[in-house]
Scaffold this motif. Structure first.
Motif, PDB file in Angstrom:
ATOM      1  N   TRP A  56       0.987  -1.108  -0.127  1.00 22.62           N
ATOM      2  CA  TRP A  56      -0.007   0.238  -0.034  1.00 22.62           C
ATOM      3  C   TRP A  56       0.809   1.223  -0.067  1.00 22.62           C
ATOM      4  O   TRP A  56       0.470   2.251  -0.753  1.00 22.62           O
ATOM      5  N   GLY A  57       1.715   1.190   0.877  1.00 20.25           N
ATOM      6  CA  GLY A  57       2.923   2.460   0.831  1.00 20.25           C
ATOM      7  C   GLY A  57       3.461   2.845  -0.171  1.00 20.25           C
ATOM      8  O   GLY A  57       3.475   3.861  -0.913  1.00 20.25           O
ATOM      9  N   LYS A  58       3.879   1.613  -0.897  1.00 21.28           N
ATOM     10  CA  LYS A  58       4.606   1.831  -2.263  1.00 21.28           C
ATOM     11  C   LYS A  58       3.627   2.545  -3.349  1.00 21.28           C
ATOM     12  O   LYS A  58       4.029   3.365  -4.096  1.00 21.28           O
ATOM     13  N   GLU A  59       2.436   1.905  -3.470  1.00 20.34           N
ATOM     14  CA  GLU A  59       1.426   2.352  -4.564  1.00 20.34           C
ATOM     15  C   GLU A  59       0.794   4.016  -4.231  1.00 20.34           C
ATOM     16  O   GLU A  59       0.493   4.680  -4.993  1.00 20.34           O
ATOM     17  N   LEU A  60       0.934   3.904  -2.817  1.00 20.45           N
ATOM     18  CA  LEU A  60       0.143   5.516  -2.516  1.00 20.45           C
ATOM     19  C   LEU A  60       1.359   6.469  -2.598  1.00 20.45           C
ATOM     20  O   LEU A  60       0.751   7.728  -2.629  1.00 20.45           O
ATOM     21  N   ARG A  61       2.406   6.140  -2.819  1.00 18.59           N
ATOM     22  CA  ARG A  61       3.507   7.152  -3.247  1.00 18.59           C
ATOM     23  C   ARG A  61       3.601   7.721  -4.555  1.00 18.59           C
ATOM     24  O   ARG A  61       4.166   8.778  -4.820  1.00 18.59           O
ATOM     25  N   ALA A  62       2.692   6.982  -5.344  1.00 17.20           N
ATOM     26  CA  ALA A  62       2.874   7.449  -6.840  1.00 17.20           C
ATOM     27  C   ALA A  62       2.008   8.643  -6.897  1.00 17.20           C
ATOM     28  O   ALA A  62       0.942   8.870  -6.129  1.00 17.20           O
ATOM     29  N   PRO A  63       2.662   9.626  -7.402  1.00 14.26           N
ATOM     30  CA  PRO A  63       1.847  11.160  -7.765  1.00 14.26           C
ATOM     31  C   PRO A  63       0.330  10.941  -7.805  1.00 14.26           C
ATOM     32  O   PRO A  63      -0.268  11.848  -7.380  1.00 14.26           O
ATOM     33  N   PRO A  64      -0.114  10.341  -8.853  1.00 13.31           N
ATOM     34  CA  PRO A  64      -1.450  10.177  -9.188  1.00 13.31           C
ATOM     35  C   PRO A  64      -2.413   9.937  -7.931  1.00 13.31           C
ATOM     36  O   PRO A  64      -3.571  10.173  -7.601  1.00 13.31           O
ATOM     37  N   ASN A  65      -1.767   8.824  -7.072  1.00 10.40           N
ATOM     38  CA  ASN A  65      -2.379   8.433  -5.851  1.00 10.40           C
ATOM     39  C   ASN A  65      -2.346   9.348  -4.847  1.00 10.40           C
ATOM     40  O   ASN A  65      -3.319   9.415  -3.984  1.00 10.40           O
ATOM     41  N   ILE A  66      -1.570  10.230  -4.841  1.00 12.41           N
ATOM     42  CA  ILE A  66      -1.216  11.306  -3.853  1.00 12.41           C
ATOM     43  C   ILE A  66      -2.430  12.348  -3.905  1.00 12.41           C
ATOM     44  O   ILE A  66      -2.815  13.031  -3.029  1.00 12.41           O
ATOM     45  N   ILE A  67      -2.692  12.590  -5.322  1.00 16.93           N
ATOM     46  CA  ILE A  67      -3.694  13.674  -5.762  1.00 16.93           C
ATOM     47  C   ILE A  67      -5.014  12.999  -5.301  1.00 16.93           C
ATOM     48  O   ILE A  67      -5.847  13.807  -4.820  1.00 16.93           O
ATOM     49  N   THR A  68      -5.253  11.875  -5.701  1.00 19.03           N
ATOM     50  CA  THR A  68      -6.523  11.191  -5.420  1.00 19.03           C
ATOM     51  C   THR A  68      -6.592  11.170  -3.829  1.00 19.03           C
ATOM     52  O   THR A  68      -7.904  11.136  -3.369  1.00 19.03           O
ATOM     53  N   SER A  69      -5.789  10.876  -2.855  1.00 19.84           N
ATOM     54  CA  SER A  69      -5.887  10.742  -1.425  1.00 19.84           C
ATOM     55  C   SER A  69      -6.270  12.212  -0.851  1.00 19.84           C
ATOM     56  O   SER A  69      -6.849  12.344  -0.056  1.00 19.84           O
ATOM     57  N   ALA A  70      -5.492  13.138  -1.658  1.00 18.11           N
ATOM     58  CA  ALA A  70      -5.779  14.493  -1.113  1.00 18.11           C
ATOM     59  C   ALA A  70      -7.317  14.889  -1.458  1.00 18.11           C
ATOM     60  O   ALA A  70      -7.936  15.644  -0.512  1.00 18.11           O
ATOM     61  N   LEU A 117      -3.688  -0.251  -7.320  1.00 19.83           N
ATOM     62  CA  LEU A 117      -4.341   0.540  -6.146  1.00 19.83           C
ATOM     63  C   LEU A 117      -5.217   1.744  -6.701  1.00 19.83           C
ATOM     64  O   LEU A 117      -6.418   2.067  -6.315  1.00 19.83           O
ATOM     65  N   GLY A 118      -4.556   2.476  -7.597  1.00 20.04           N
ATOM     66  CA  GLY A 118      -5.231   3.670  -8.291  1.00 20.04           C
ATOM     67  C   GLY A 118      -6.260   3.476  -8.884  1.00 20.04           C
ATOM     68  O   GLY A 118      -7.341   4.186  -8.945  1.00 20.04           O
ATOM     69  N   THR A 119      -6.633   2.037  -9.454  1.00 18.02           N
ATOM     70  CA  THR A 119      -7.855   1.753 -10.257  1.00 18.02           C
ATOM     71  C   THR A 119      -9.074   1.738  -9.221  1.00 18.02           C
ATOM     72  O   THR A 119     -10.192   1.865  -9.702  1.00 18.02           O
ATOM     73  N   TYR A 120      -8.615   1.273  -8.089  1.00 21.96           N
ATOM     74  CA  TYR A 120      -9.772   1.476  -7.110  1.00 21.96           C
ATOM     75  C   TYR A 120     -10.016   2.739  -6.016  1.00 21.96           C
ATOM     76  O   TYR A 120     -10.951   3.243  -5.897  1.00 21.96           O
TER      77      TYR A 120
END
Length: 257
Positions: A56-70, A117-120
């Motif tokens: 989870w940590g590895k994929e959450l660090r991807a820039p698109p997922n950072i934007i999504t999390s924000a 992870l981003g697709t979900y």
């Protein structure tokens, strides 16, 4: 005869003690085996947790997922703005949320940063933002209750159905929500994309009404039609169509590693 009876008693006593010793030894071995198995199982579970959190940590660090999390983290603040009738700021926030939805997808495709992870996470973020705003707008009397309820029920049902479908395809012993082992990724249908766009449009129009100080009325065919209300119910129709488009789980593809 007495000697034989004495010998027999000694034989019984000896074997009785031997049996007790053997049982005691056997119980000791079993206890040690259980302890060892429990320790090994605990180590395996700890490794499993570490691996899961690491993925989870590895994929959450991807820039698109950072934007999504924000986008997800900002949802409560958007609700606070609406409930506090700070509609100008809420409108800006809604616009930025929609813009971030476009940005994270573009970055993922353009720079090859797509993750399972981003697709979900991306559609989940949309659902959280949309339902947070819709319930807030309903509370302040802007969005019709049937529409807010329909959006919420559809999204909760879809999240539940997604979880159980993916779980049925996940190998036993693997985490359902582990992006490294989940066998499927999400590919939203075209009607679902259209529905999300209309939802953001409806929410923005709803926030715009109190900013302008009046409802947006569109004259036509000899009567006045409330554009916002029409758009709300149109979005309700596309919401139902979007739900139907997922019935055969056509939005799921084999995850690419």
């Amino acid at each position: 005869e007495a000697s034989e009876m004495h010998h027999a008693k000694r034989h019984i006593v000896f074997h009785g003690k031997a049996a007790k010793r053997w049982k005691s030894l056997n119980d000791h071995i079993i206890r040690r085996s259980k302890t060892a198995n429990g320790t090994e199982r605990a180590k395996t579970e700890n490794r499993s947790w570490r691996d899961f959190l690491g993925h989870w940590g590895k994929e959450l660090r991807a820039p698109p997922n950072i934007i999504t999390s924000a986008r997800i983290l900002c949802s409560p603040y958007l609700s606070y703005l609406v409930l506090g009738e700070q509609f100008e700021l809420a409108l800006v926030g809604c616009f930025l949320a929609g813009l971030s939805d476009v940005a994270d997808g573009h970055i993922a495709r353009r720079y090859n940063m797509k993750t399972v992870l981003g697709t979900y996470l991306d559609p989940l973020a949309d659902k959280i933002v949309v339902n947070t705003l819709s319930i807030s707008l309903w509370k302040v009397g802007i969005l019709p209750a049937p529409i807010a309820g329909l959006w919420l029920v559809k999204d909760l049902s879809l999240i539940g159905a997604t979880y159980f479908h993916v779980r049925s395809k996940t190998e036993r012993g693997n985490w359902v929500v582990d992006p490294a082992t989940t066998p499927l990724e999400v590919q939203p249908t075209n009607i679902s994309r259209l529905n999300t766009g209309l939802q953001f449009g409806t929410l923005s129009l709803g926030l715009l009404q109190p900013v302008l100080g009046f409802g947006l009325l569109q004259p036509g065919l000899g009567f006045e039609t409330d554009t916002f209300e029409l758009l709300s119910y149109l979005t309700g129709v596309t919401t139902l169509a979007s739900a139907l488009s997922y019935l055969r789980y056509g939005a799921f593809l084999k995850a690419k590693r």
